[in-house]
Design an enzyme around this catalytic site. Structure first.
Site, PDB file in Angstrom:
ATOM      1  N   TYR A 166       0.854  -1.137   0.032  1.00 57.85           N
ATOM      2  CA  TYR A 166       0.137  -0.088   0.211  1.00 57.85           C
ATOM      3  C   TYR A 166       0.862   1.271   0.128  1.00 57.85           C
ATOM      4  O   TYR A 166       1.834   1.377   0.730  1.00 57.85           O
ATOM      5  CB  TYR A 166      -0.915   0.052   1.287  1.00 57.85           C
ATOM      6  CG  TYR A 166      -1.847   1.074   1.238  1.00 57.85           C
ATOM      7  CD1 TYR A 166      -3.048   1.297   0.320  1.00 57.85           C
ATOM      8  CD2 TYR A 166      -1.635   2.306   1.994  1.00 57.85           C
ATOM      9  CE1 TYR A 166      -3.828   2.335   0.479  1.00 57.85           C
ATOM     10  CE2 TYR A 166      -2.436   3.219   1.913  1.00 57.85           C
ATOM     11  CZ  TYR A 166      -3.548   3.494   1.246  1.00 57.85           C
ATOM     12  OH  TYR A 166      -4.407   4.445   1.302  1.00 57.85           O
ATOM     13  N   ASP A 261       9.302   2.664  -0.125  1.00 56.78           N
ATOM     14  CA  ASP A 261       8.233   3.282   0.563  1.00 56.78           C
ATOM     15  C   ASP A 261       8.512   2.954   2.049  1.00 56.78           C
ATOM     16  O   ASP A 261       7.985   2.065   2.840  1.00 56.78           O
ATOM     17  CB  ASP A 261       6.750   2.779   0.263  1.00 56.78           C
ATOM     18  CG  ASP A 261       5.705   3.473   1.005  1.00 56.78           C
ATOM     19  OD1 ASP A 261       6.115   4.180   1.992  1.00 56.78           O
ATOM     20  OD2 ASP A 261       4.608   3.377   0.463  1.00 56.78           O
ATOM     21  N   LYS A 289       4.509  10.048   8.498  1.00 61.99           N
ATOM     22  CA  LYS A 289       4.282   9.331   9.841  1.00 61.99           C
ATOM     23  C   LYS A 289       5.168  10.193  10.816  1.00 61.99           C
ATOM     24  O   LYS A 289       5.115  11.236  11.010  1.00 61.99           O
ATOM     25  CB  LYS A 289       4.159   8.023   9.779  1.00 61.99           C
ATOM     26  CG  LYS A 289       3.055   7.450   8.988  1.00 61.99           C
ATOM     27  CD  LYS A 289       2.702   5.993   9.318  1.00 61.99           C
ATOM     28  CE  LYS A 289       1.640   5.531   8.412  1.00 61.99           C
ATOM     29  NZ  LYS A 289       0.159   5.680   8.341  1.00 61.99           N
TER      30      LYS A 289
HETATM   31  N1  HOZ Z   1      -3.685   2.969   5.531  1.00 66.01           N
HETATM   32  C1  HOZ Z   1      -2.464   3.477   6.624  1.00 66.01           C
HETATM   33  C2  HOZ Z   1      -2.306   2.429   7.409  1.00 66.01           C
HETATM   34  N2  HOZ Z   1      -1.752   1.476   6.756  1.00 66.01           N
HETATM   35  C3  HOZ Z   1      -3.365   4.718   6.960  1.00 66.01           C
HETATM   36  C4  HOZ Z   1      -4.549   4.676   8.098  1.00 66.01           C
HETATM   37  C5  HOZ Z   1      -5.896   4.624   7.246  1.00 66.01           C
HETATM   38  O1  HOZ Z   1      -5.987   4.120   5.961  1.00 66.01           O
HETATM   39  O2  HOZ Z   1      -6.695   5.324   7.691  1.00 66.01           O
END
Ligand code: HOZ
Length: 453
Positions: A166, A261, A289
């Site tokens: 992701y 990433d 982050k």
């Molecule tokens: N997707 C991210 C965490 N793996 C950020 C959190 C979110 O999607 O709200």
């Protein structure tokens, strides 16, 4: 803990006593009902809606250290930690005071400030592959811009990512992605033009042979491989030995760029990020982050000649009103030096080990099949009966069992990420006592959800 519905240690909870109004979450329920009438799905990011785990989503009132309190006054040990941003825990007094002081000097300048230079230099010092950096406001923006820079620099269109990886929600990444898409079972997002999606190639994580095959088929056409050096958006999946080295070798051979990433792993696994630990130097790195100390900030950076293709030095365009925001820079500048303290990462790792060993033992003792994958202070308990090395393996996990476990843990005051496909984050604010309480809650929860003869 504010939750008084404590299950007995001796026997699994069968019929909890009637809960008080606060325990029933009346205020949370009222607010969430209101939220659903104005915010899409009641949330501003899908995974917060608890769709995969059921039950009422949390509505948070305040947070401090390792703890969160919801609007009904219930206290939780928090393992989401704003999805990893809060390595020092919530409302760290030094970060709070730095941000408050900065706010008095202005919250956004729309022009360069010394803070951006200081944070940029500090990051480049920690991560030597970053020769030039650009600050932006979210990980999505950073990954999207890194890909644009890679395409602009190489003159190629394809990118290769990994199934279950992701990299935010920019169009090019929403194919076979992890995190919220895995949680909601969305394999490709409507709204992404097919012509663009076709330029995104996917390989199974940890599968070098598949990467070789894709490069053979698209030789000279792939702009970049983008990878989480430790996957943390399909749950935590560490790289197999040699995997990252192979990506470096294959991309260099083909003239493609390698993008790490490190939005999650940067400054979390070590001060120099995952690339420091695995000794692999990417061309570009995406960060987020932790570098913003809990405020909205991200960055991309890397080899000077690639970064110099970005405006104003080059024609690859990217810009942002709040980029390099002074509040976020201050929070980052207050956070990062604290991570350089001797044994900072050892202490985090020790807590993570205590938790993962406790969870493994609880699984063994209760006879529930499960795998605990952990790297540094990142951890996932997969309800699966074999090792999890890629997205296909992660998807074999019993998500219904995870949901039941999540709800039982929440009832016992432990807030886990509300999805099987996310990582738990341990912060410097978590104590050994927090970890021990978590292990004991996990044992009780597993006993409660174990199939009865
Ligand atoms: N997707 C991210 C965490 N793996 C950020 C959190 C979110 O999607 O709200």
């Amino acid at each position: 803990m504010a939750i008084s519905r404590k299950p007995s240690r001796k026997k699994p909870l069968r019929r909890p006593r009637r809960a008080s109004a606060a325990e029933n979450g009346h205020r949370s329920a009222r607010l969430f009902a209101r939220a659903q009438k104005i915010l899409v799905g009641g949330v501003n990011s899908p995974v917060r809606a608890f769709r995969a785990v059921g039950g009422a989503p949390l509505v948070i009132d305040r947070a401090r250290g390792s703890r969160l309190w919801d609007v009904d006054g219930r206290e939780y040990i928090d393992y989401v930690c704003s999805w990893g941003a809060l390595i020092l825990g919530h409302a760290d007094p030094k970060v709070v005071s730095a941000v408050a002081n900065q706010a008095r000097r202005g919250t956004s300048y729309g022009m360069t400030s010394p803070l951006e230079i200081d944070l940029g230099e500090r990051i480049a010092c920690a991560i030597p592959s970053i020769e030039r950096i650009r600050f932006v406001s979210s990980g999505t923006e950073a990954a999207m811009s890194a890909i644009r820079a890679a395409r602009g620099f190489t003159g190629r269109d394809f990118i290769l990512k990994f199934e279950g990886g992701y990299h935010g929600h920019a169009d090019s990444f929403l194919v076979e992605a992890g995190s919220g898409l895995a949680t909601l079972g969305i394999s490709a997002s409507p709204g992404v033009p097919a012509a663009l999606a076709q330029l995104t190639l996917n390989a199974p994580y940890n599968d070098v042979a598949a990467v070789e095959k894709i490069f053979a088929r698209h030789a000279g056409k792939i702009a970049a491989v983008i990878v989480e050096p430790v996957a943390a958006n399909m749950g935590v999946v560490p790289p197999a030995p040699g995997f990252l080295d192979s990506l470096r070798r294959i991309t260099s051979r083909d003239g493609a760029l390698l993008i790490f990433d490190e939005v999650i792993t940067g400054f979390r696994l070590a001060y120099g990020g995952a690339q420091g630990i695995f000794s692999v130097r990417p061309d570009l790195t995406v960060l987020g982050k932790i570098i913003g100390g809990g405020l909205p900030v991200a960055a991309y950076g890397g080899r000077r000649e690639i970064m110099e293709s970005i405006a104003p030095l080059g024609p690859v365009y990217q810009a942002g009103t709040l980029s390099g925001n002074p509040l976020a820079m201050r929070a980052g500048l207050t956070t990062l030096p604290r991570l350089e303290a001797p044994r900072f990462y050892d202490a985090l790792g020790a807590k993570s080990l205590r938790l993962s060993e406790g969870l493994r033992k609880a699984l063994r003792d209760t006879g529930i099949p499960g795998e605990v994958n952990a790297t540094g202070s990142l951890l996932t308990l997969f309800f699966s009966s074999g090792p999890v090395r890629d997205f296909a393996g992660a998807k074999k996990a019993d998500t219904a069992r995870f949901a039941a476990f999540f709800r039982e843990m929440l009832r016992r005051g432990i807030f886990l990420p509300p999805s099987q496909f996310e990582a738990l984050f341990i912060s410097a604010a978590h104590t050994e006592d927090d970890i021990d309480r978590t292990v004991s809650a996990a044992r009780q929860s597993l006993e409660y959800i174990a199939p009865k003869e």
